[in-house]
Design a protein around this motif. Structure first.
Motif, short mmCIF file in Angstrom:
data_model
loop_
_atom_site.label_atom_id
_atom_site.label_comp_id
_atom_site.label_asym_id
_atom_site.label_seq_id
_atom_site.Cartn_x
_atom_site.Cartn_y
_atom_site.Cartn_z
N UNK A 41 0.84 -1.20 0.00
CA UNK A 41 0.00 0.00 0.00
C UNK A 41 0.87 1.25 0.00
N UNK A 42 1.95 1.22 0.77
CA UNK A 42 2.89 2.34 0.79
C UNK A 42 3.50 2.54 -0.60
N UNK A 43 3.86 1.45 -1.26
CA UNK A 43 4.43 1.53 -2.60
C UNK A 43 3.42 2.13 -3.58
N UNK A 44 2.15 1.74 -3.45
CA UNK A 44 1.11 2.27 -4.33
C UNK A 44 1.00 3.78 -4.17
N UNK A 45 1.05 4.24 -2.92
CA UNK A 45 0.96 5.68 -2.66
C UNK A 45 2.16 6.41 -3.27
N UNK A 46 3.34 5.87 -3.05
CA UNK A 46 4.56 6.53 -3.52
C UNK A 46 4.66 6.53 -5.05
N UNK A 47 4.20 5.45 -5.68
CA UNK A 47 4.31 5.34 -7.14
C UNK A 47 3.11 5.93 -7.85
N UNK A 48 2.09 6.32 -7.09
CA UNK A 48 0.91 6.93 -7.71
C UNK A 48 -0.03 5.93 -8.35
N UNK A 49 0.02 4.68 -7.93
CA UNK A 49 -0.85 3.67 -8.49
C UNK A 49 -0.13 2.34 -8.61
N UNK A 50 -0.81 1.36 -9.20
CA UNK A 50 -0.24 0.04 -9.39
C UNK A 50 0.39 -0.05 -10.76
N UNK A 51 1.66 -0.41 -10.79
CA UNK A 51 2.37 -0.51 -12.06
C UNK A 51 2.39 -1.94 -12.60
N UNK A 52 1.95 -2.88 -11.76
CA UNK A 52 1.96 -4.28 -12.20
C UNK A 52 0.85 -5.04 -11.47
N UNK A 53 0.28 -5.99 -12.16
CA UNK A 53 -0.75 -6.85 -11.60
C UNK A 53 -0.36 -8.30 -11.83
N UNK A 54 -0.34 -9.09 -10.77
CA UNK A 54 -0.08 -10.51 -10.92
C UNK A 54 -1.39 -11.24 -11.13
N UNK A 55 -1.43 -12.10 -12.14
CA UNK A 55 -2.67 -12.83 -12.41
C UNK A 55 -2.38 -14.28 -12.68
N UNK A 104 -3.18 -2.77 -3.33
CA UNK A 104 -2.17 -3.65 -2.73
C UNK A 104 -2.66 -5.09 -2.71
N UNK A 105 -3.95 -5.28 -2.56
CA UNK A 105 -4.52 -6.63 -2.56
C UNK A 105 -4.31 -7.32 -3.90
N UNK A 152 -5.35 5.31 1.69
CA UNK A 152 -6.80 5.22 1.74
C UNK A 152 -7.28 3.84 1.30
N UNK A 153 -8.58 3.67 1.24
CA UNK A 153 -9.16 2.36 0.93
C UNK A 153 -8.68 1.81 -0.40
N UNK A 154 -8.69 2.65 -1.44
CA UNK A 154 -8.31 2.17 -2.75
C UNK A 154 -6.85 1.73 -2.81
N UNK A 155 -6.01 2.32 -1.98
CA UNK A 155 -4.61 1.89 -1.91
C UNK A 155 -4.53 0.45 -1.37
N UNK A 156 -5.41 0.13 -0.42
CA UNK A 156 -5.46 -1.23 0.11
C UNK A 156 -5.97 -2.20 -0.95
N UNK A 157 -6.98 -1.78 -1.69
CA UNK A 157 -7.50 -2.63 -2.75
C UNK A 157 -6.43 -2.88 -3.82
#
Length: 259
Positions: free
Chosen positions: A177-191, A231-232, A224-229
């Motif tokens: 979540x901290x990384x998401x905040x610092x990078x301004x979003x998610x840069x990668x998604x594992x699927x 990170x999930x 915030x909440x979306x940062x947790x989502x």
């Protein structure tokens, strides 16, 4: 409106909605986050992180219950945890705990140095800074409450493993979540999609949902909440567990203020 798939083999005491169970208090969640960052954690973020952790632990316990039932046992033992993880790759979370717990000895591999000599496992750190392993005991009450809600009991070693996995998972979630905040979003998604024999493949996560989490809005000082989502989506594979965790976290925070 899309119909949510029914959860298999959920009957008896555990049929009570998981949303009715809040074993991990927001104050505990914030304490874990304080070990990781000095950023402010919004109330909605704490509830979301508690919900995701609850969903993950519920699924692990459910898998362990099935393994125990095959041996006509009601009390869960560490072997049931190993069976659950072995059958469902989505449940392989909190892996830093594996190096610490006797349950997983021999499963994480043996390390050798350049001369072919076995590298001894690391001993417990005496660092003053709290770690996920040191703080695992904080989750015992929540784990026991969750077990009761599932109509399950477990030997102390199993409770300890669930404590450790919950603590390490939530710590990793906080770091992402901290990384998401610092990078301004998610840069990668594992699927990774795993389909069990006889079960239908889960529907893919909507691209719009991923796009919404890919770019964050808000300041760089508050989780915030979306940062947790977001990170999930990093912590969990792209199967049923991830979708359920995201859905239940959104439901858990619908009426929660952001402050």
């Amino acid at each position: 409106m899309t119909t949510q798939p029914a959860r298999p083999e959920r009957s008896g005491p555990q049929t009570a909605s998981v949303m009715d169970v809040s074993p991990f208090k927001p104050s505990l969640v914030k304490a874990v986050f304080r070990d990781v960052t000095s950023m402010h954690v919004a109330r909605s973020a704490a509830w979301a992180a508690a919900s995701v952790t609850r969903t993950v632990l519920t699924e692990i316990i459910d898998g362990a219950r099935r393994a125990a039932a095959e041996e006509a046992r009601k009390k869960l033992i560490p072997g049931d945890l190993l069976s659950a993880i072995d059958r469902n790759v989505e449940l392989e979370v909190g892996t830093k705990w594996y190096d610490h717990s006797p349950t997983f000895q021999g499963l994480t591999g043996v390390l050798y140095d350049a001369e072919g000599v076995i590298v001894p496992s690391r001993k417990r750190s005496r660092s003053r800074k709290p770690s996920a392993v040191v703080g695992a005991h904080r989750f015992e009450a929540g784990v026991k409450k969750l077990l009761r809600s599932q109509g399950a009991t477990a030997v102390p070693a199993m409770v300890r493993d669930l404590d450790g996995i919950a603590s390490v998972f939530l710590t990793d979630l906080a770091r992402d979540a901290v990384m998401v905040v610092r990078e301004g979003g998610v840069k990668r998604f594992g699927t990774v999609t795993q389909v069990m024999p006889g079960e239908p493949a889960p529907p893919p996560l909507l691209k719009d949902s991923l796009r919404a989490l890919a770019t964050r809005r808000g300041d760089r000082r508050t989780i915030d909440r979306d940062d947790i989502l977001a990170a999930t989506t990093i912590q969990l594979f792209g199967g049923n567990l991830r979708q359920r965790a995201l859905t239940e976290a959104r439901e858990a925070t619908q009426n929660t203020s952001a402050g």
